[in-house]
Every structure is written in structure tokens, then in C-alpha cells.
Design a protein around this motif. Structure first.
Motif, PDB file in Angstrom:
ATOM      1  N   THR A  53       0.844  -1.193   0.000  1.00 36.88           N
ATOM      2  CA  THR A  53       0.000   0.000   0.000  1.00 36.88           C
ATOM      3  C   THR A  53       0.883   1.248   0.000  1.00 36.88           C
ATOM      4  O   THR A  53       2.107   1.161   0.148  1.00 36.88           O
ATOM      5  N   ALA A  54       0.252   2.414  -0.131  1.00 37.82           N
ATOM      6  CA  ALA A  54       1.022   3.660  -0.145  1.00 37.82           C
ATOM      7  C   ALA A  54       1.774   3.847   1.167  1.00 37.82           C
ATOM      8  O   ALA A  54       2.946   4.262   1.174  1.00 37.82           O
ATOM      9  N   ASN A  55       1.138   3.545   2.295  1.00 37.46           N
ATOM     10  CA  ASN A  55       1.819   3.660   3.595  1.00 37.46           C
ATOM     11  C   ASN A  55       2.998   2.706   3.684  1.00 37.46           C
ATOM     12  O   ASN A  55       4.066   3.054   4.196  1.00 37.46           O
ATOM     13  N   GLN A  56       2.823   1.499   3.175  1.00 36.87           N
ATOM     14  CA  GLN A  56       3.897   0.511   3.222  1.00 36.87           C
ATOM     15  C   GLN A  56       5.038   0.877   2.283  1.00 36.87           C
ATOM     16  O   GLN A  56       6.204   0.613   2.590  1.00 36.87           O
ATOM     17  N   ILE A  57       4.709   1.518   1.154  1.00 42.44           N
ATOM     18  CA  ILE A  57       5.761   1.972   0.247  1.00 42.44           C
ATOM     19  C   ILE A  57       6.617   3.041   0.924  1.00 42.44           C
ATOM     20  O   ILE A  57       7.844   3.055   0.784  1.00 42.44           O
ATOM     21  N   GLY A  58       5.976   3.934   1.693  1.00 39.62           N
ATOM     22  CA  GLY A  58       6.740   4.914   2.451  1.00 39.62           C
ATOM     23  C   GLY A  58       7.686   4.248   3.435  1.00 39.62           C
ATOM     24  O   GLY A  58       8.855   4.635   3.559  1.00 39.62           O
ATOM     25  N   SER A  59       7.218   3.228   4.135  1.00 37.07           N
ATOM     26  CA  SER A  59       8.070   2.490   5.075  1.00 37.07           C
ATOM     27  C   SER A  59       9.174   1.741   4.334  1.00 37.07           C
ATOM     28  O   SER A  59      10.306   1.635   4.831  1.00 37.07           O
ATOM     29  N   PHE A  60       8.845   1.229   3.161  1.00 34.95           N
ATOM     30  CA  PHE A  60       9.811   0.523   2.318  1.00 34.95           C
ATOM     31  C   PHE A  60      10.986   1.434   1.956  1.00 34.95           C
ATOM     32  O   PHE A  60      12.159   1.051   2.078  1.00 34.95           O
ATOM     33  N   VAL A  69      14.325 -10.182  -4.079  1.00 31.62           N
ATOM     34  CA  VAL A  69      13.518 -10.825  -5.115  1.00 31.62           C
ATOM     35  C   VAL A  69      12.892 -12.114  -4.584  1.00 31.62           C
ATOM     36  O   VAL A  69      11.714 -12.407  -4.824  1.00 31.62           O
ATOM     37  N   ALA A  70      13.672 -12.888  -3.832  1.00 34.67           N
ATOM     38  CA  ALA A  70      13.199 -14.191  -3.350  1.00 34.67           C
ATOM     39  C   ALA A  70      12.091 -14.073  -2.311  1.00 34.67           C
ATOM     40  O   ALA A  70      11.266 -14.984  -2.165  1.00 34.67           O
ATOM     41  N   THR A  71      12.062 -12.959  -1.586  1.00 36.51           N
ATOM     42  CA  THR A  71      11.091 -12.814  -0.495  1.00 36.51           C
ATOM     43  C   THR A  71       9.984 -11.810  -0.812  1.00 36.51           C
ATOM     44  O   THR A  71       9.280 -11.364   0.093  1.00 36.51           O
ATOM     45  N   ALA A  72       9.819 -11.462  -2.097  1.00 37.84           N
ATOM     46  CA  ALA A  72       8.881 -10.402  -2.479  1.00 37.84           C
ATOM     47  C   ALA A  72       7.454 -10.692  -2.041  1.00 37.84           C
ATOM     48  O   ALA A  72       6.698  -9.775  -1.723  1.00 37.84           O
ATOM     49  N   GLY A  73       7.045 -11.931  -1.992  1.00 39.92           N
ATOM     50  CA  GLY A  73       5.657 -12.242  -1.650  1.00 39.92           C
ATOM     51  C   GLY A  73       5.478 -12.821  -0.266  1.00 39.92           C
ATOM     52  O   GLY A  73       4.453 -13.458   0.003  1.00 39.92           O
ATOM     53  N   GLN A  74       6.422 -12.609   0.636  1.00 35.27           N
ATOM     54  CA  GLN A  74       6.388 -13.278   1.937  1.00 35.27           C
ATOM     55  C   GLN A  74       6.069 -12.345   3.094  1.00 35.27           C
ATOM     56  O   GLN A  74       6.480 -12.574   4.229  1.00 35.27           O
ATOM     57  N   GLY A  75       5.360 -11.268   2.815  1.00 34.82           N
ATOM     58  CA  GLY A  75       4.898 -10.411   3.897  1.00 34.82           C
ATOM     59  C   GLY A  75       5.658  -9.103   3.986  1.00 34.82           C
ATOM     60  O   GLY A  75       6.807  -8.990   3.555  1.00 34.82           O
ATOM     61  N   THR A  76       4.985  -8.120   4.575  1.00 34.68           N
ATOM     62  CA  THR A  76       5.533  -6.766   4.642  1.00 34.68           C
ATOM     63  C   THR A  76       6.816  -6.707   5.465  1.00 34.68           C
ATOM     64  O   THR A  76       7.772  -6.013   5.097  1.00 34.68           O
ATOM     65  N   THR A  77       6.875  -7.423   6.573  1.00 34.07           N
ATOM     66  CA  THR A  77       8.056  -7.367   7.436  1.00 34.07           C
ATOM     67  C   THR A  77       9.302  -7.829   6.696  1.00 34.07           C
ATOM     68  O   THR A  77      10.377  -7.207   6.790  1.00 34.07           O
ATOM     69  N   ILE A  78       9.190  -8.896   5.943  1.00 32.77           N
ATOM     70  CA  ILE A  78      10.331  -9.411   5.182  1.00 32.77           C
ATOM     71  C   ILE A  78      10.743  -8.413   4.096  1.00 32.77           C
ATOM     72  O   ILE A  78      11.936  -8.179   3.865  1.00 32.77           O
ATOM     73  N   LEU A  81      10.338  -5.144   4.122  1.00 36.24           N
ATOM     74  CA  LEU A  81      10.998  -4.001   4.759  1.00 36.24           C
ATOM     75  C   LEU A  81      12.406  -4.363   5.222  1.00 36.24           C
ATOM     76  O   LEU A  81      13.337  -3.554   5.122  1.00 36.24           O
ATOM     77  N   THR A  82      12.581  -5.579   5.698  1.00 33.12           N
ATOM     78  CA  THR A  82      13.907  -6.038   6.096  1.00 33.12           C
ATOM     79  C   THR A  82      14.839  -6.074   4.893  1.00 33.12           C
ATOM     80  O   THR A  82      16.007  -5.671   4.979  1.00 33.12           O
ATOM     81  N   ALA A  83      14.321  -6.541   3.766  1.00 32.26           N
ATOM     82  CA  ALA A  83      15.126  -6.590   2.543  1.00 32.26           C
ATOM     83  C   ALA A  83      15.537  -5.188   2.115  1.00 32.26           C
ATOM     84  O   ALA A  83      16.677  -4.956   1.679  1.00 32.26           O
ATOM     85  N   SER A  84      14.617  -4.226   2.235  1.00 24.27           N
ATOM     86  CA  SER A  84      14.940  -2.846   1.877  1.00 24.27           C
ATOM     87  C   SER A  84      16.023  -2.282   2.791  1.00 24.27           C
ATOM     88  O   SER A  84      16.946  -1.586   2.343  1.00 24.27           O
ATOM     89  N   PHE A  85      15.930  -2.581   4.083  1.00 24.36           N
ATOM     90  CA  PHE A  85      16.938  -2.135   5.046  1.00 24.36           C
ATOM     91  C   PHE A  85      18.302  -2.698   4.679  1.00 24.36           C
ATOM     92  O   PHE A  85      19.309  -1.975   4.680  1.00 24.36           O
ATOM     93  N   LEU A  86      18.357  -3.975   4.357  1.00 23.05           N
ATOM     94  CA  LEU A  86      19.627  -4.606   3.994  1.00 23.05           C
ATOM     95  C   LEU A  86      20.175  -4.028   2.694  1.00 23.05           C
ATOM     96  O   LEU A  86      21.396  -3.866   2.541  1.00 23.05           O
ATOM     97  N   PHE A  87      19.286  -3.709   1.782  1.00 25.66           N
ATOM     98  CA  PHE A  87      19.715  -3.098   0.518  1.00 25.66           C
ATOM     99  C   PHE A  87      20.371  -1.744   0.784  1.00 25.66           C
ATOM    100  O   PHE A  87      21.429  -1.436   0.225  1.00 25.66           O
TER     101      PHE A  87
END
Length: 410
Positions: free
Chosen positions: A231-238, A281-290, A292-298
Motif C-alpha cells: 500500500t502507499a503507507n507501506q511503500i513509504g516504510s519501504f 527478489v526471493a522474499t517479495a511475496g512473503q509479507g511486509t516485514t520481510i 521491509l527487512t530486505a529494503s533495510f539490507l539493501f
């Protein structure tokens, strides 16, 4: 504390400017897609912003020399405000791209004025604390700006852009009302891209890859987020998670870059970036928390590469080359940032959202290969400058950081 108070107007202007400029890219992407823009057209908006950024970096010192710091800042703020407000006049993507050039000029021009002002006022004793406060104001506002995206995207278009316009105009007030005397205008920095290549071809390649990673993610990341169901809110967190990861990484990466060969630090950061892209890429469909974690690591693995690259290039520069070297590296960053959003948005349109991270991975794989090849033909320098976080804000940042590099040289 007295030092912070004396620069309060500058830091407040930075924060307000970042709240405005940090929100316009994601808002353009989400609003543009809602209005029927193609993904390539959304990417074109991001490229237009960085084209304006490059123009602003080149033009700002010359305008300051003609009209002074305050008037130059007012000019650039007006261009940004006009560009933001004009979004509600038309829904044509190429007009929006023209408006984004104005916002890019505004960002580069305003940062040039602020950094020139800081450079003229800091002393050797206050430089470190001033830069730390400046970094907190800039990064903190950028982080907050990402969380504004969800709220803005849920408003009527004209209200959302009016809020950003108000913030842009408000950034003018602290600087216009400050009692601190305007400093003398520095000479415009000569732009010598060949100097960066002569000092370090690897640093040039790393800066280009850093631009590819950062500009693609920040300008095209909202498209990716929407494609994977955020969602838009989640994209901001992303996007905020990316900023947080990049900010946190500066300290451990700086320690590594001062202790070990900086080429190895860049190489291993790129290896880690490829891993983080694969994980994303591997965790794209496994929930918002994952996600966001991927974005942090990136952000953790890609954001510090620019600062490590600039530190490595400065290891081979003399003291009278530092300002022009910083400007040359910024030039290469701007070139990469102009090309990246348009390219990655087209790839997403053709091959799906994962193409964003596949493309970034290819860039980092090439950087690893080039780094290893450069290590075969050149030894690490014996005399090195210390690692310094290098903001990607203006061609004049070299003046602000140059003395710090000399003072901290090992």
C-alpha cells in the motif's frame, strides 16, 4: 550548543527542503501511475529530476556570484515551488518531467548555497560537530519524508502537492530571516571529470554503480512496491527502511574502510549488495516485514559505496585537487542517476518488478570484476585520508569536506 544555535537557520532550511524534495519523487510515481502514466514515463520523471540536479550543481555557484547567497537561495526555492505547484495544472507526463527539472535545480541550488555558507563559517574546531549536525538534519528529514508518502498519496492531488509546495516555501524563511552575515561567494568549482578517472578509475566505476542503485531504488522503488502489493503507507516504510539502513551503515563501514584496503571494502559491499538484491527478489511475496527487512539490507549494503569510493579517490589526490575531485565524482554520480530511473522503469515494464534488482545486481557484479582487475595493476596507497561520509548534494561539498580530509590524514 552555541555552534548548533548559530547554524540553526541553515539546518532548519535543510530539514524543510528535504521534507519537500524527499516526498515529491515517490508521490510523483504513485500519482502518475494512478493517472495512467506508463512505468517508463514514471522513470522519466526521476531522470528529469537528476538532470535538473546536474544543471543546478553547475549553475548555483555562478548565480551566487551574481546576486549573493540569500537571493540565489530564494531563486532556487521559487523554482522548486513553481515546479511542485504546477503539477496540479496538467496531467501530461512530459510537462511533469519539465517541472521535475525545476525541482532538481532547486535541490542542488539550495544545497550549494547552504554548504557554501557552512564552509565559510565553520572553523577547524567546529567542523566535525557542524557536519554531524548537518548530516542529522538532512538524513533525519529524508527519513521522515518517506513516512509522509502514505498520507500524501491518500489526499486529493492538489492538496498533496500544495503541502509539499508550502514546505518548500517555508525552507526560505529561516535563511532569509537569519541575522548571520552572508559570507563571501566562493569561486565556481571547475568541472574536470578526467581528474576523477586519473585519480581512481575504480572510484569512478563505484560512483556510477552507487548512482544506479540509489537513483533506481528511490525513484522507481514505488513502482516495485506497488507491483508486489504494498500500500502507499507501506511503500513509504519501504523507502524509509532503505534510508535507515544507509545511515546506520556509515559507522561500521567507515571503520572497515579506515582499517582495511578500501578496494576490498567496495568489493565486499557489492557482493553483499548482490546477496541483498537476491534476498529481496526471493522474499517479495512473503509479507511486509520481510520486504521491509530486505529494503533495510539493501540500503545497508549499497548506500555507503559512494563514500568509500570518494575516500579511495582522495587517497590519490593532492590537497589542491580535492575540491575539483569531489565535483568530478559528483558529475559521474549525476550521469548515472540520470540514466538509471528511465532504464530500470523500462525493464520493469518489460520483465516485471524483479528486473529492478536484477539490473542493480549486474551493476555490482561488474564492479566486483573491475575492482579485482584494478587490484592486479595498482597497489593500495600507503598514505590515506580517513573515511568521511560524503553527501551527494552539490559540487561544492568538496570545500566543506576538504579541510576535514587534510586534518584527519593518517
Amino acid at each position: 550548543m552555541r555552534m548548533i544555535i548559530s547554524f540553526a537557520a541553515l539546518f532548519l532550511s535543510v530539514a524543510l527542503l528535504q521534507l519537500s524534495s524527499g516526498g515529491v519523487g515517490p508521490l510523483d510515481a504513485l500519482t502518475g501511475l494512478e493517472l495512467g502514466f506508463s512505468q517508463s514515463q514514471v522513470g522519466f520523471l526521476g531522470s528529469a529530476h537528476f538532470l535538473g540536479f546536474f544543471i543546478g550543481c553547475w549553475w548555483a555557484p555562478r548565480l551566487m556570484g551574481s546576486v549573493g547567497h540569500s537571493r540565489a537561495f530564494a531563486t532556487f526555492t521559487a523554482m522548486g515551488a513553481i515546479g511542485l505547484a504546477a503539477h496540479v495544472v496538467t496531467a501530461e507526463p512530459y510537462f511533469w518531467a519539465f517541472f521535475r527539472i525545476g525541482s532538481g535545480i532547486c535541490v542542488a541550488g539550495c544545497y550549494t548555497v547552504i554548504e557554501a555558507w557552512l564552509q565559510a563559517k565553520v572553523t577547524n574546531e567546529t567542523r566535525g560537530r557542524a557536519m554531524a549536525s548537518y548530516r542529522i538534519a538532512d538524513t533525519g528529514a529524508s527519513f521522515i519524508a518517506q513516512f509522509m508518502i502514505g498520507a500524501l498519496a491518500n489526499l486529493e492531488t492538489y492538496i498533496a502537492y500544495n503541502i509539499l509546495t508550502i514546505l518548500c516555501c517555508a525552507s526560505l524563511l529561516p535563511l532569509a530571516l537569519t541575522r548571520v552575515p552572508q559570507p563571501e561567494t566562493p569561486k565556481a568549482t571547475r568541472l574536470r571529470p578526467a581528474l576523477a578517472w586519473a585519480c581512481s578509475p575504480l572510484a569512478v566505476a563505484a560512483v556510477l554503480v552507487a548512482a544506479l542503485s540509489s537513483a533506481s531504488f528511490r525513484m522507481v522503488g514505488p513502482i516495485y512496491g506497488q507491483e508486489v502489493g504494498l500500500t502507499a503507507n507501506q511503500i513509504g516504510s519501504f523507502l524509509a527502511a532503505f534510508v535507515a539502513g544507509g545511515a546506520i551503515a556509515q559507522y561500521p563501514v567507515g571503520w572497515l574502510a579506515d582499517k582495511y584496503d578500501r578496494r576490498w571494502v567496495m568489493i565486499w559491499l557489492s557482493v553483499a549488495a548482490v546477496v541483498s538484491c537476491t534476498f529481496t527478489v526471493a522474499t517479495a511475496g512473503q509479507g511486509t516485514t520481510i520486504i521491509l527487512t530486505a529494503s533495510f539490507l539493501f540500503g545497508l549494503t549499497t548506500f555507503p559505496i559512494y563514500s568509500v569510493a570518494t575516500a579511495h579517490a582522495h587517497d590519490f589526490a593532492t590537497s589542491d585537487q580535492r575540491v575539483e575531485l569531489s565535483a568530478a565524482l559528483m558529475f559521474f554520480f549525476a550521469v548515472g542517476a540520470i540514466a538509471a530511473p528511465l532504464t530500470t522503469s523500462a525493464l520493469i515494464g518489460a520483465f516485471g518488478p524483479a528486473a529492478l534488482f536484477y539490473f542493480i545486481s549486474v551493476g555490482h557484479i561488474l564492479l566486483v570484476a573491475f575492482g579485482l582487475s584494478r587490484m592486479r595493476v595498482r597497489r593500495a596507497p600507503e598514505d590515506r585520508t580517513r573515511y568521511i561520509y560524503a553527501p551527494r548534494t552539490s559540487f561544492g561539498i568538496g570545500r566543506l569536506l576538504g579541510r576535514s580530509r587534510e586534518d584527519q590524514k593518517e
